[in-house]
Enzyme design. Structure first.
Site, short mmCIF file in Angstrom:
data_model
loop_
_atom_site.label_atom_id
_atom_site.label_comp_id
_atom_site.label_asym_id
_atom_site.label_seq_id
_atom_site.Cartn_x
_atom_site.Cartn_y
_atom_site.Cartn_z
N ARG A 64 -15.61 13.72 -33.50
CA ARG A 64 -14.96 14.83 -32.80
C ARG A 64 -15.45 16.09 -33.49
O ARG A 64 -14.80 16.70 -34.32
CB ARG A 64 -13.42 14.74 -32.89
CG ARG A 64 -12.82 13.58 -32.11
CD ARG A 64 -12.58 13.83 -30.63
NE ARG A 64 -13.68 13.56 -29.74
CZ ARG A 64 -13.53 13.23 -28.44
NH1 ARG A 64 -12.33 13.08 -27.91
NH2 ARG A 64 -14.57 13.06 -27.67
N LYS B 34 -1.69 6.62 -23.45
CA LYS B 34 -1.30 6.94 -24.83
C LYS B 34 0.21 6.70 -24.97
O LYS B 34 0.64 5.57 -25.16
CB LYS B 34 -1.66 8.39 -25.17
CG LYS B 34 -3.14 8.60 -25.47
CD LYS B 34 -3.97 8.69 -24.24
CE LYS B 34 -5.31 9.34 -24.45
NZ LYS B 34 -6.10 9.36 -23.22
N ASP C 226 -0.09 19.38 -21.08
CA ASP C 226 -0.75 18.09 -21.18
C ASP C 226 0.19 17.25 -22.05
O ASP C 226 0.25 17.42 -23.27
CB ASP C 226 -2.12 18.25 -21.82
CG ASP C 226 -2.85 16.91 -21.98
OD1 ASP C 226 -2.17 15.86 -21.92
OD2 ASP C 226 -4.07 16.93 -22.17
N PHE D 6 -21.05 13.07 -25.56
CA PHE D 6 -20.67 12.15 -26.65
C PHE D 6 -20.51 10.71 -26.19
O PHE D 6 -20.66 9.78 -26.97
CB PHE D 6 -19.38 12.63 -27.33
CG PHE D 6 -18.22 12.82 -26.40
CD1 PHE D 6 -18.05 14.00 -25.71
CD2 PHE D 6 -17.32 11.79 -26.18
CE1 PHE D 6 -16.99 14.16 -24.82
CE2 PHE D 6 -16.26 11.94 -25.30
CZ PHE D 6 -16.10 13.12 -24.61
N PHE E 111 -9.44 20.25 -24.64
CA PHE E 111 -9.73 18.82 -24.69
C PHE E 111 -10.90 18.57 -23.74
O PHE E 111 -11.02 19.23 -22.71
CB PHE E 111 -8.53 17.94 -24.33
CG PHE E 111 -8.90 16.49 -24.44
CD1 PHE E 111 -9.11 15.93 -25.68
CD2 PHE E 111 -9.13 15.71 -23.31
CE1 PHE E 111 -9.54 14.60 -25.80
CE2 PHE E 111 -9.55 14.39 -23.43
CZ PHE E 111 -9.76 13.84 -24.68
N THR E 112 -11.75 17.59 -24.08
CA THR E 112 -13.02 17.40 -23.38
C THR E 112 -12.86 17.32 -21.85
O THR E 112 -13.42 18.15 -21.12
CB THR E 112 -13.71 16.13 -23.89
OG1 THR E 112 -12.79 15.04 -23.82
CG2 THR E 112 -14.16 16.29 -25.33
N TYR F 112 0.84 -1.20 0.00
CA TYR F 112 0.00 0.00 0.00
C TYR F 112 0.87 1.25 0.00
O TYR F 112 0.59 2.24 -0.66
CB TYR F 112 -0.90 -0.02 1.24
CG TYR F 112 -1.98 1.03 1.22
CD1 TYR F 112 -3.24 0.72 0.69
CD2 TYR F 112 -1.76 2.31 1.72
CE1 TYR F 112 -4.24 1.68 0.67
CE2 TYR F 112 -2.77 3.26 1.70
CZ TYR F 112 -4.00 2.94 1.16
OH TYR F 112 -4.99 3.89 1.14
N1 F0G Z 1 -5.56 14.91 -22.55
C1 F0G Z 1 -5.63 14.50 -23.83
C2 F0G Z 1 -4.97 15.31 -24.89
C3 F0G Z 1 -6.32 13.33 -24.14
O1 F0G Z 1 -6.38 12.94 -25.40
C4 F0G Z 1 -6.93 12.59 -23.09
C5 F0G Z 1 -7.68 11.38 -23.37
C6 F0G Z 1 -6.82 13.06 -21.79
C7 F0G Z 1 -6.12 14.22 -21.56
C8 F0G Z 1 -7.46 12.35 -20.63
O2 F0G Z 1 -6.78 11.20 -20.35
O3 F0G Z 1 -8.42 9.36 -20.84
O4 F0G Z 1 -6.40 8.97 -19.43
O5 F0G Z 1 -8.27 10.29 -18.57
N2 F0G Z 1 -8.04 11.08 -24.52
C9 F0G Z 1 -8.71 9.87 -24.95
C10 F0G Z 1 -8.93 9.92 -26.43
C11 F0G Z 1 -9.93 9.56 -24.18
O6 F0G Z 1 -9.57 9.00 -26.93
O7 F0G Z 1 -8.44 10.84 -27.08
P1 F0G Z 1 -7.52 9.88 -19.76
#
Ligand code: F0G
Length: 464
Positions: free
Chosen positions: A381, A257, A214, A448, A123-124, A71
């Site tokens: 997108r 990624k 990021d 989405f 980014f979303t 832990y």
């Molecule tokens: N920043 C970027 C540029 C991303 O593309 C993503 C995730 C995140 C942050 C968030 O990271 O998913 O690990 O919580 N992108 C995925 C995509 C979901 O399909 O582009 P996460």
């Protein structure tokens, strides 16, 4: 083409199920024409995302066995921390369950009600966390980014004039940090130049404003710099990567990624105070600072992945595989975002479906049609992902209305890319038959993911 030959071979395989068109018509109906809601058993080639869908190496799989599941004080944490220190050059790091966990913690620490967070395109999840913390995102990406046909090599760059205006208008004390994404996902995986990063650093230093990057796809960014920016041709991706991050006060990261794993993320920083605050919030939202929502074995896989991701041969193949798909589509006359970005090929649904208005959700419909055609799963997108304006309730109308064909790392072969190229080209021939869609269910946040749709009128595109 020799440049495209894979720098790895296949040791373990995952069988794919072949489906009939009738089965796919049924599946997309059941999924409400939302590719997020398809079951993966019904998908042949899954290009929904490159997030967590990567193939780990033998090095990563064997590292899993070394996972120290203590832990606290886990050896796996210290190996993970050492990799982040070495490759990112950041002294302090906390693991999180994935990228948005890090975004949440960072936003809660640094953003106060009424603050402004300038960034190179939203980014979303990033914007959602900034807004939840009381901030307002202001887009300061160069205008070229909004033009799918502009061939500028660094369409991810920050517009310095816009950034300075945003800082001056809000007052530097109300700008907790500037958010710089490497590469820019929503712009089509477009990179930022080192020259631009240096200039952003100088500008932020002038006003005493921090920079949080990021770093989700920062390796792809480093490869583009090597390829395109004078002075970096002879450097290793690892060196360029390290220089990019040197201009940041810290970064959030989705390890799903760049780091070629299936789960994980982190928040890294040079600032000890932010690190201390992050650990406090981490125990509330993620877990103890030595695991942060991950198993010890997950941290091991990330640690190995961080070393593998900056291998020049690996990343060159990755970027060229994506570009190869884009070039095949261009030859067939298919409109895509150019230059081709780092993690996927983005179909330009505006030019693909000029008969549809943006309110008829062209990219959503194109993604659904592509699935029915060949079992290829892509992601919208465009207007659906962009959501509604919090004040007016109207749909945001992003300049880019795209379908993303995202390529997982080390997963698909060139033959799979052929199938994708053929299917998209086939659909392009039949484009006039693709109907618009309408919402039949619309959730409030990040709609989405779970929204459901119906075609505006019957069409052979969605019939067996
Ligand atoms: N920043 C970027 C540029 C991303 O593309 C993503 C995730 C995140 C942050 C968030 O990271 O998913 O690990 O919580 N992108 C995925 C995509 C979901 O399909 O582009 P996460």
């Amino acid at each position: 083409m020799a440049g495209l030959a894979e720098p790895y071979k296949i040791k373990s395989v995952e069988p794919l199920r072949m489906t009939t068109r009738a089965e796919r018509v049924q599946a997309i109906r059941q999924a409400g024409y939302n590719t997020f809601l398809l079951r993966s058993k019904d998908v042949y080639i899954d290009l929904l995302t490159d997030s967590g869908t990567n193939a780990m190496s033998q090095g990563q799989w064997s590292a899993l066995m070394l996972g120290d599941e203590a832990y606290s004080g886990s050896e796996s944490f210290f190996r993970f921390e050492a990799a982040v220190r070495e490759v990112y050059g950041m002294p302090f790091v906390v693991p999180t369950h994935q990228g948005r966990g890090a975004e949440h913690i960072l936003s809660q620490i640094l953003i106060h009600q009424g603050d402004v967070v300038p960034g190179n395109m939203y980014f979303t999840t990033t914007r959602e966390h900034q807004e939840l913390a009381g901030g307002r995102f202001v887009d300061v990406i160069v205008k070229e980014a909004h033009d799918a046909q502009n061939l500028d090599p660094f369409k991810g760059n920050v517009d310095l004039g816009e950034l300075e205006r945003a800082i001056v208008e809000a007052g530097p004390e109300h700008v907790p940090y500037v958010s710089v994404a490497l590469t820019v996902n929503m712009a089509g995986g477009q990179p930022v130049s080192l020259e631009n990063l240096r200039a952003v650093r100088r500008l932020c230093d002038k006003y005493g404003v921090k920079i949080y990057m990021d770093a989700t796809r920062a390796v792809e960014n480093a490869y583009f710099v090597k390829e395109r920016e004078a002075g970096s041709e002879g450097r290793t991706v690892r060196e360029i990567f390290r220089e990019q991050l040197s201009y940041a006060d810290g970064c959030t990261m989705s390890a799903k990624k760049d780091a070629i794993v299936n789960i994980g993320g982190f928040l890294a920083t040079r600032d000890e105070e932010t690190f201390e605050a992050a650990k406090e919030l981490l125990v509330v939202f993620e877990g103890f600072p030595h695991y942060g929502g991950l198993a010890g074995r997950d941290m091991e896989a990330v640690a190995v992945g961080i070393q593998e991701m900056v291998d020049d041969d690996y990343i060159r193949h990755r970027v060229l595989q994506v570009r190869g798909l884009g070039e095949r589509l261009l030859e067939a006359g298919v409109p895509i975002v150019q230059p081709v970005g780092g993690h996927g090929v983005f179909l330009d649904a505006r030019r693909f479906l000029p008969h549809l208005d943006q309110e008829e959700l062209p990219a959503q419909s194109l993604a659904a049609a592509l699935y029915v055609d060949a079992g290829v799963r892509a992601m919208e997108r465009g207007v659906v992902s962009s959501g509604r304006d919090a004040k007016t309730g109207e749909n945001h109308h992003p300049a880019l209305e795209l379908v993303r064909l995202t390529i997982p790392r080390r997963v698909y072969t060139e033959s799979h890319m052929d199938v994708v190229a053929e299917s998209v080209s086939h659909l392009f021939q039949r484009r006039a038959e693709i109907p618009g869609l309408k919402f039949v269910f619309e959730p409030k946040r990040l709609r989405f993911f779970t929204a459901r749709f119906e075609p505006l009128h019957p069409s052979p595109i969605f019939e067996a």
